[in-house]
Design an enzyme around this catalytic site. Structure first.
Site, PDB file in Angstrom:
ATOM      1  N   PHE A 138       0.856  -1.192   0.000  1.00 46.72           N
ATOM      2  CA  PHE A 138       0.000   0.000   0.000  1.00 46.72           C
ATOM      3  C   PHE A 138       0.884   1.231   0.000  1.00 46.72           C
ATOM      4  CE2 PHE A 138      -2.371   3.510   1.805  1.00 46.72           C
ATOM      5  CZ  PHE A 138      -3.502   3.481   1.006  1.00 46.72           C
ATOM      6  N   ASP A 223       9.398   2.728   1.583  1.00 45.38           N
ATOM      7  CA  ASP A 223       8.248   3.491   2.064  1.00 45.38           C
ATOM      8  C   ASP A 223       8.096   3.202   3.549  1.00 45.38           C
ATOM      9  OD1 ASP A 223       5.803   4.485   2.794  1.00 45.38           O
ATOM     10  OD2 ASP A 223       4.691   3.641   1.098  1.00 45.38           O
ATOM     11  N   LYS A 252       2.768  10.011   7.960  1.00 42.82           N
ATOM     12  CA  LYS A 252       1.978   9.687   9.161  1.00 42.82           C
ATOM     13  C   LYS A 252       2.468  10.321  10.487  1.00 42.82           C
ATOM     14  CE  LYS A 252      -0.895   5.981   7.586  1.00 42.82           C
ATOM     15  NZ  LYS A 252      -0.564   5.442   6.265  1.00 42.82           N
TER      16      LYS A 252
END
Ligand SMILES: *Cc1c(COP(=O)(O)O)cnc(C)c1O
Length: 395
Positions: A138, A223, A252
């Protein structure tokens, strides 16, 4: 406004892209959230691995307020001190050399993809370079990030996506080798798959990727938007493995709730030059003051070490829960990024709803997995409280 009115208004006006839980959150304090009726929830989701410092952290709040009173935005046509300071801190903590600030995780991925393509273009002038990504990954919802996200349900309605992307199997080095060609410009992966079901990378896989990328001058992109920033017990997850990426994406936890992400790269890979890339808001003084404070507090409070310690305790407790409940099939993860995989007859969505009745917020990940991503300030007593509440749901 009453809870039902708020929910009705939201449903009448917002685009329905989420099946939201019927909870209206109002305020937070530490690891607890409160809804508009004053009900307390222990939070093991942290706004999807965002609120590392917890809610209403006075040092963080004061840094944001001070910057809000001074200057919120400048555009990137001018310099600002918080961006300069925070970029330096990020480079020091990651071992990277150059930072580009974005407004989100998906934009960090967009930038990383553009950087990789430009790097390869500078070498051979060709415009048909390929990227190898992973199944069950993702990376975000914008078109470039979606193109490297290995999940058909997310991709199919939006095709055609960007071209030249091939998918390998996570933790299967041969499946990557099979896809490498002279056109490959990047290999992109999460150092630890979060959304895809809580799967850490194996050391041999990362080391093997590093070797292939070095041999072929391919950029290795990690990532760490979800797994980075202390959550696994080191400041960045790749630091467990002794393998460095050429390009790194973060977001995040970086802004502790303010929208800021970044992609970073080594000097040799810094292929983007004036005119190649830009953003109006990215790296504005407000979010950079927030991110700078977050990084300071991570170091001062030794949050990665804390995440390791409480994470080991969480691991033991979840192992115990697994032994006591046959509906739990598997337990994976490390630090404060762990998951429980349930049998099919126990849908995790229902577990999340029941947990809310008990005053506990937990979220799911793909593959019927319950995901534990609490604020990094969580203590062992909160783990005990969480286990008690979860156990009530499972009984
Ligand atoms: C959340 C996430 C993204 C996307 O970030 P957004 O801020 O939602 O765009 C990308 N990669 C990973 C690993 C993520 O967990």
């Amino acid at each position: 406004m009453k809870k039902t009115e708020i929910i009705e208004k939201a449903e009448a006006n917002l685009l329905h892209t989420y099946n939201r839980f019927p909870v209206v959150l109002d305020r937070g304090e530490g690891v607890y959230l409160y809804d508009c009726d004053g009900k307390q929830y222990l939070d093991f989701a942290a706004g999807i691995a965002v609120f590392a410092l917890g809610y209403h952290n006075p040092d963080f709040d004061n840094a944001v307020k001070a910057q809000a009173d001074k200057l919120v935005h400048t555009s990137n046509l001018f310099y600002n001190e918080p961006a300069a300071e925070t970029a330096e801190k990020l480079n020091r903590l990651t071992g990277m050399d150059r930072v580009f600030f974005t407004n989100s995780g998906t934009e960090a991925i967009e930038g990383a993809i553009k950087l990789a393509r430009k790097y390869a273009y500078n070498k051979d002038g060709c415009t048909d370079h390929e990227i190898i990504a992973m199944n069950h990954s993702f990376h975000g919802r914008s078109m470039g990030a979606l193109s490297v996200t290995g999940k058909a349900a997310y991709q199919d309605p939006f095709k055609p996506l960007i071209g030249g992307v091939k998918f390998a199997e996570y933790n299967d080095l041969d499946s990557v080798k099979d896809l490498v060609t002279d056109k490959t410009c990047a290999v992109i992966l999460e150092t630890f798959q979060g959304e895809g079901g809580i799967y850490p990378a194996e050391e041999g896989f990362l080391k093997g990727l590093r070797r292939i990328c070095d041999e072929k001058d391919i950029l290795l992109i990690f990532d760490e938007i979800q797994c980075g920033m202390g959550r696994t017990g080191k400041m960045f997850c790749y630091q467990h493995y002794g393998v460095e990426p050429d390009v790194l994406t973060v977001a995040k936890a970086l802004g502790n709730g303010l929208p800021v992400g970044a992609f970073l790269c080594k000097e040799f890979a810094a292929a983007l030059v004036p005119g190649d890339h830009g953003t109006t808001y990215g790296g504005n003084p407000l979010v950079c003051a927030a991110a700078g404070k977050v990084l300071d507090l991570f170091e001062e409070r030794k949050l990665p070490e804390h995440a390791k310690e409480v994470g080991e305790y969480l691991y033991q407790q979840l192992e115990g829960l697994k032994e006591r409940h046959s509906c739990i099939k598997d337990h994976r993860g490390m630090g404060l990024l762990q998951g429980l995989e349930f049998v099919e007859s126990t849908p995790v969505g229902e577990v999340c709803s029941k947990a809310q009745d008990q005053g506990l917020i937990v979220i799911s990940a793909s593959g019927n997995v319950l995901r534990f991503v609490p604020p990094l300030i969580v203590e062992k007593e909160h783990v005990d409280e969480m286990i008690r509440k979860l156990e009530n749901c499972l009984d």
